[in-house]
Write a protein that holds these residues in place. Structure first.
Motif, mmCIF file in Angstrom:
data_model
loop_
_atom_site.group_PDB
_atom_site.id
_atom_site.type_symbol
_atom_site.label_atom_id
_atom_site.label_comp_id
_atom_site.label_asym_id
_atom_site.label_seq_id
_atom_site.Cartn_x
_atom_site.Cartn_y
_atom_site.Cartn_z
ATOM 1 N N ALA A 1 23.388 30.668 11.065
ATOM 2 C CA ALA A 1 23.508 29.220 11.245
ATOM 3 C C ALA A 1 22.124 28.580 11.192
ATOM 4 C CB ALA A 1 24.202 28.907 12.564
ATOM 5 N N THR A 2 21.140 29.228 11.800
ATOM 6 C CA THR A 2 19.777 28.715 11.780
ATOM 7 C C THR A 2 19.220 28.724 10.363
ATOM 8 O OG1 THR A 2 19.437 29.528 14.023
ATOM 9 C CG2 THR A 2 17.476 29.020 12.775
ATOM 10 N N LYS A 3 19.486 29.810 9.628
ATOM 11 C CA LYS A 3 19.023 29.915 8.237
ATOM 12 C C LYS A 3 19.682 28.831 7.380
ATOM 13 C CE LYS A 3 18.757 33.154 4.362
ATOM 14 N NZ LYS A 3 19.169 32.161 3.388
ATOM 15 N N ASP A 4 20.998 28.649 7.554
ATOM 16 C CA ASP A 4 21.702 27.615 6.796
ATOM 17 C C ASP A 4 21.138 26.235 7.113
ATOM 18 O OD1 ASP A 4 23.307 29.528 5.639
ATOM 19 O OD2 ASP A 4 25.034 29.140 6.942
ATOM 20 N N ASN A 5 20.845 25.985 8.385
ATOM 21 C CA ASN A 5 20.280 24.705 8.793
ATOM 22 C C ASN A 5 18.921 24.491 8.135
ATOM 23 O OD1 ASN A 5 20.205 22.264 10.331
ATOM 24 N ND2 ASN A 5 18.798 23.269 11.754
ATOM 25 N N TYR A 6 18.098 25.522 8.107
ATOM 26 C CA TYR A 6 16.784 25.434 7.460
ATOM 27 C C TYR A 6 16.948 25.106 5.974
ATOM 28 C CZ TYR A 6 12.401 26.872 5.329
ATOM 29 O OH TYR A 6 11.260 26.908 4.580
ATOM 30 N N ASP A 7 17.869 25.829 5.313
ATOM 31 C CA ASP A 7 18.100 25.597 3.884
ATOM 32 C C ASP A 7 18.596 24.172 3.626
ATOM 33 O OD1 ASP A 7 17.297 28.188 3.353
ATOM 34 O OD2 ASP A 7 19.343 28.979 3.202
ATOM 35 N N LEU A 8 19.505 23.695 4.467
ATOM 36 C CA LEU A 8 20.027 22.338 4.291
ATOM 37 C C LEU A 8 18.937 21.290 4.514
ATOM 38 C CD1 LEU A 8 23.520 22.650 6.000
ATOM 39 C CD2 LEU A 8 23.063 22.333 3.566
ATOM 40 N N ASN A 9 18.092 21.513 5.507
ATOM 41 C CA ASN A 9 16.991 20.573 5.740
ATOM 42 C C ASN A 9 16.025 20.557 4.565
ATOM 43 O OD1 ASN A 9 17.751 19.506 8.204
ATOM 44 N ND2 ASN A 9 16.747 21.102 9.384
ATOM 45 N N LYS A 10 15.780 21.723 3.982
ATOM 46 C CA LYS A 10 14.899 21.811 2.822
ATOM 47 C C LYS A 10 15.513 21.059 1.638
ATOM 48 C CE LYS A 10 12.561 25.228 -0.057
ATOM 49 N NZ LYS A 10 12.432 26.647 -0.391
#
Length: 66
Positions: free
Chosen positions: A26-35
């Protein structure tokens, strides 16, 4: 009684590991979405500048024709 406690600890440990993995992804997905959002906003800003430039050119062209 000891066996029940050991089984409970085993179940809780497995659940804890499962939740850690879920949190990681979930943290990785959040990082990718923010990017991706940052990239989209930058692209949008470039397009807005280009739109203003082209609109200005059209206005100058129209004034020259009248």
């Amino acid at each position: 009684m000891n066996q029940i406690l050991e089984d409970t600890i085993t179940i809780l440990s497995k659940e804890n590991e499962r939740l850690k993995r879920k949190y990681f992804f979930a943290t990785k997905d959040n990082y990718d979405l923010n990017k991706q959002l940052k990239e989209a906003l930058e692209e949008n800003e470039k397009l807005e500048i280009e739109y203003k430039r082209l609109t200005s050119m059209i206005q100058r062209y129209d004034k020259g024709r009248i």
